[in-house]
Design a protein around this motif. Structure first.
Motif, short mmCIF file in Angstrom:
data_model
loop_
_atom_site.label_atom_id
_atom_site.label_comp_id
_atom_site.label_asym_id
_atom_site.label_seq_id
_atom_site.Cartn_x
_atom_site.Cartn_y
_atom_site.Cartn_z
N TYR A 26 -21.65 24.28 -34.83
CA TYR A 26 -20.64 23.24 -34.62
C TYR A 26 -20.21 23.22 -33.15
O TYR A 26 -20.14 22.16 -32.53
CB TYR A 26 -19.44 23.48 -35.53
CG TYR A 26 -18.31 22.54 -35.27
CD1 TYR A 26 -17.20 22.93 -34.52
CD2 TYR A 26 -18.35 21.23 -35.73
CE1 TYR A 26 -16.17 22.05 -34.26
CE2 TYR A 26 -17.33 20.35 -35.48
CZ TYR A 26 -16.25 20.76 -34.74
OH TYR A 26 -15.23 19.89 -34.48
N GLN A 29 -22.98 21.82 -30.94
CA GLN A 29 -23.15 20.38 -31.08
C GLN A 29 -22.03 19.61 -30.40
O GLN A 29 -22.28 18.65 -29.69
CB GLN A 29 -23.21 19.99 -32.55
CG GLN A 29 -23.43 18.51 -32.75
CD GLN A 29 -23.62 18.13 -34.19
OE1 GLN A 29 -23.62 18.98 -35.07
NE2 GLN A 29 -23.77 16.85 -34.43
N VAL A 30 -20.79 20.04 -30.59
CA VAL A 30 -19.65 19.29 -30.05
C VAL A 30 -19.51 19.45 -28.54
O VAL A 30 -19.23 18.48 -27.83
CB VAL A 30 -18.35 19.72 -30.77
CG1 VAL A 30 -17.13 19.17 -30.09
CG2 VAL A 30 -18.40 19.27 -32.22
N ILE A 33 -24.40 19.60 -26.92
CA ILE A 33 -25.39 18.57 -27.23
C ILE A 33 -24.82 17.17 -27.09
O ILE A 33 -25.40 16.30 -26.43
CB ILE A 33 -25.98 18.80 -28.64
CG1 ILE A 33 -26.76 20.12 -28.66
CG2 ILE A 33 -26.89 17.65 -29.04
CD1 ILE A 33 -27.20 20.57 -30.02
N LEU A 34 -23.65 16.90 -27.68
CA LEU A 34 -23.07 15.56 -27.58
C LEU A 34 -22.69 15.16 -26.16
O LEU A 34 -22.97 14.02 -25.75
CB LEU A 34 -21.88 15.43 -28.53
CG LEU A 34 -22.25 15.35 -30.02
CD1 LEU A 34 -20.99 15.31 -30.87
CD2 LEU A 34 -23.11 14.15 -30.30
N PRO A 35 -22.07 16.03 -25.34
CA PRO A 35 -21.82 15.62 -23.94
C PRO A 35 -23.10 15.34 -23.17
O PRO A 35 -23.15 14.42 -22.36
CB PRO A 35 -21.08 16.83 -23.35
CG PRO A 35 -20.42 17.46 -24.51
CD PRO A 35 -21.37 17.28 -25.66
N MET A 37 -25.91 14.17 -24.45
CA MET A 37 -26.40 12.87 -24.93
C MET A 37 -25.60 11.73 -24.32
O MET A 37 -26.16 10.70 -23.94
CB MET A 37 -26.34 12.82 -26.46
CG MET A 37 -27.37 13.71 -27.12
SD MET A 37 -27.22 13.80 -28.90
CE MET A 37 -27.48 12.11 -29.36
N ARG A 38 -24.29 11.90 -24.20
CA ARG A 38 -23.47 10.86 -23.57
C ARG A 38 -23.85 10.69 -22.10
O ARG A 38 -23.89 9.58 -21.57
CB ARG A 38 -22.00 11.20 -23.70
CG ARG A 38 -21.48 10.97 -25.08
CD ARG A 38 -19.96 11.08 -25.14
NE ARG A 38 -19.52 11.08 -26.51
CZ ARG A 38 -19.05 12.14 -27.15
NH1 ARG A 38 -18.93 13.29 -26.52
NH2 ARG A 38 -18.68 12.07 -28.39
#
Length: 147
Positions: A26, A29-30, A33-35, A37-38
């Protein structure tokens, strides 16, 4: 023999490992990975729109001048004249430009021919007005008799 519900549960150490790994996934990912991808989605690589409109500006004109220098080098000793007003320049994002214009080439016997060209060029950084800072990605033209 009757089984109890505690027999179905793993020991507390295995349960603790499972909770730890789920929490670690978690957090990765938060916060990783998500930053990332942004960041990639906000970059110029994905800045394309459905309809690409022609652009004007210093960098677009510099792209056209750099294409003109490549055309002059390719034509060699021929006299090359660039009429103004009919050219179109599109920015494709990431410093890439597509230029559609025409040129009038006069060869050694004095015969002038109008040629339409499409030039795909990429800005590599540095001084915008220096044609060495532009990389030619593609050049195509077709001939036409002058009006």
């Amino acid at each position: 023999m009757v089984t109890r519900w505690r027999d179905w549960l793993p020991d507390w150490q295995s349960l603790l490992k499972i909770v730890f790994y789920v929490a670690l996934l978690y957090v990765l990912q938060v916060f990783v990975i998500l930053p990332f991808m942004r960041y990639v989605l906000d970059s110029d690589y994905f800045a394309r729109t459905d309809v690409i409109e022609p652009v004007n500006g210093e960098r677009a004109r510099s792209a056209q001048l750099a294409c003109g220098e490549y055309i002059r080098r390719e034509m060699g000793a021929a006299r090359v004249e660039f009429p103004t007003g009919a050219e179109k320049i599109w920015s494709l994002g990431g410093g890439r430009y597509l230029i559609k214009a025409s040129v009038i080439v006069t060869d050694s016997p004095g015969v002038a021919k109008k040629q339409h060209y499409a030039c795909y060029i990429k800005y590599q950084g540095g001084d915008v007005l220096d044609s060495d800072n532009w990389a030619l990605q593609g050049l195509d033209w077709r001939s036409e008799e002058p009006d």
